[in-house]
Design a protein around this motif. Sequence first.
Motif, mmCIF file in Angstrom:
data_model
loop_
_atom_site.group_PDB
_atom_site.id
_atom_site.type_symbol
_atom_site.label_atom_id
_atom_site.label_comp_id
_atom_site.label_asym_id
_atom_site.label_seq_id
_atom_site.Cartn_x
_atom_site.Cartn_y
_atom_site.Cartn_z
ATOM 1 N N HIS A 39 -6.024 15.738 4.339
ATOM 2 C CA HIS A 39 -4.694 16.134 3.877
ATOM 3 C C HIS A 39 -3.827 16.324 5.124
ATOM 4 O O HIS A 39 -4.321 16.777 6.154
ATOM 5 N N LYS A 64 -1.209 26.548 0.303
ATOM 6 C CA LYS A 64 -1.894 27.005 -0.915
ATOM 7 C C LYS A 64 -3.383 26.663 -0.834
ATOM 8 O O LYS A 64 -4.240 27.469 -1.189
ATOM 9 N N LEU A 65 -3.671 25.444 -0.348
ATOM 10 C CA LEU A 65 -5.074 25.010 -0.230
ATOM 11 C C LEU A 65 -5.822 25.860 0.803
ATOM 12 O O LEU A 65 -6.996 26.182 0.626
ATOM 13 N N LYS A 68 -6.681 29.126 -0.851
ATOM 14 C CA LYS A 68 -7.760 28.985 -1.833
ATOM 15 C C LYS A 68 -9.093 28.631 -1.166
ATOM 16 O O LYS A 68 -10.069 28.340 -1.835
ATOM 17 N N GLU A 69 -9.091 28.557 0.168
ATOM 18 C CA GLU A 69 -10.284 28.237 0.973
ATOM 19 C C GLU A 69 -10.897 26.895 0.592
ATOM 20 O O GLU A 69 -12.118 26.762 0.461
ATOM 21 N N LYS A 70 -10.036 25.906 0.383
ATOM 22 C CA LYS A 70 -10.495 24.580 -0.034
ATOM 23 C C LYS A 70 -10.923 23.702 1.141
ATOM 24 O O LYS A 70 -11.533 22.666 0.952
ATOM 25 N N PHE A 71 -10.550 24.116 2.363
ATOM 26 C CA PHE A 71 -10.824 23.245 3.511
ATOM 27 C C PHE A 71 -12.156 23.557 4.196
ATOM 28 O O PHE A 71 -12.527 24.713 4.359
ATOM 29 N N HIS A 74 -9.463 22.916 9.138
ATOM 30 C CA HIS A 74 -8.067 22.482 9.214
ATOM 31 C C HIS A 74 -7.486 22.932 10.540
ATOM 32 O O HIS A 74 -8.007 23.862 11.170
ATOM 33 N N LEU A 85 -10.886 18.446 3.036
ATOM 34 C CA LEU A 85 -11.332 19.251 1.892
ATOM 35 C C LEU A 85 -12.858 19.323 1.855
ATOM 36 O O LEU A 85 -13.546 18.366 2.185
ATOM 37 N N LYS A 86 -13.343 20.483 1.399
ATOM 38 C CA LYS A 86 -14.772 20.768 1.397
ATOM 39 C C LYS A 86 -15.521 20.029 0.269
ATOM 40 O O LYS A 86 -16.508 19.345 0.534
ATOM 41 N N ASP A 87 -15.026 20.170 -0.960
ATOM 42 C CA ASP A 87 -15.834 19.796 -2.134
ATOM 43 C C ASP A 87 -16.268 18.325 -2.162
ATOM 44 O O ASP A 87 -17.442 18.034 -2.364
ATOM 45 N N THR A 88 -15.312 17.414 -1.947
ATOM 46 C CA THR A 88 -15.633 15.977 -2.031
ATOM 47 C C THR A 88 -16.715 15.627 -1.019
ATOM 48 O O THR A 88 -17.674 14.916 -1.341
#
Length: 211
Positions: A39, A64-65, A68-71, A74, A85-88
């Motif tokens: 991103h 926002k990401l 939400k601790e999505k990374f 970063h 991003l972490k999940d993928t």
Amino acid sequence: MSELNEGIIVILSSPSGAGKTTLAKKISLEKNFFISVSHTTRKPRANEINGLDYFFVSKIEFEKLIKKEKFLEHANVFNNYYGSLKDTVIQKLESGVNVVFDIDWQGTEQIKQKKLKYKIITIFILPPSKNELFKRLLNRDQNDKKIANDRMKQFNRDVLHWKNYDFVVINDDLQNCYKKINKYINLKKKNVAFEAFDKKLIKEHVKNLIN
Ligand code: ADP
Ligand code: 5GP
């Protein structure tokens, strides 16, 4: 400990314009690695496609990401946010798919510090010369001298991080460079521990680059 059925992580870093995006795409194509698409809040270049080269988002969306601790990692690079991003990525690694990252040294340090269970191979790419680097930056950024100059200004600082990588390679001829990277990945995958690159030569090359 990394399991046999898990994917491995390959991280490519370099001063801007040395060729890591080109090499990451080649690794993905020829070795069937998944590219971690980052991103960013930077504006897309003329030929860049949203979702393929980057996910282009606003500063507000990016923040926002972060919240939400999505990374997975970063960083702020050239006055823009960039992050993976972490999940993928974790889903891919868990299902045995190898993942290649094209990120800067800050992101590399963050991923290393996470002490993930997956095998990580870090590779630093150097340009053959500063002149060639400037040409590549100009060519990529539609002859925008300001962008190329801004990125060159950062060069002397960025290049010093080569010391924290497993392997360092000079991207002169693309095919040659790719062949070396391929060799390093295969060696590290098999846990063959020896110094695969000439540290003295690289040290000398960096010295010449920053002078
Ligand atoms: P980075 O991701 O490190 O910023 P890029 O992969 O975007 O760098 O490469 C910068 C420019 O240089 C691109 O236009 C790319 O096509 C070109 N390039 C990459 N590797 C080589 C090479 N070995 N020889 C000539 N041009 C190259
Ligand atoms: P560019 O704007 O040229 O595409 O990238 C600028 C710099 O940001 C490069 O050094 C690139 O490796 C880095 N970068 C790209 N994506 C990420 C990311 O997700 N995280 C971090 N830390 N750096 C990134």
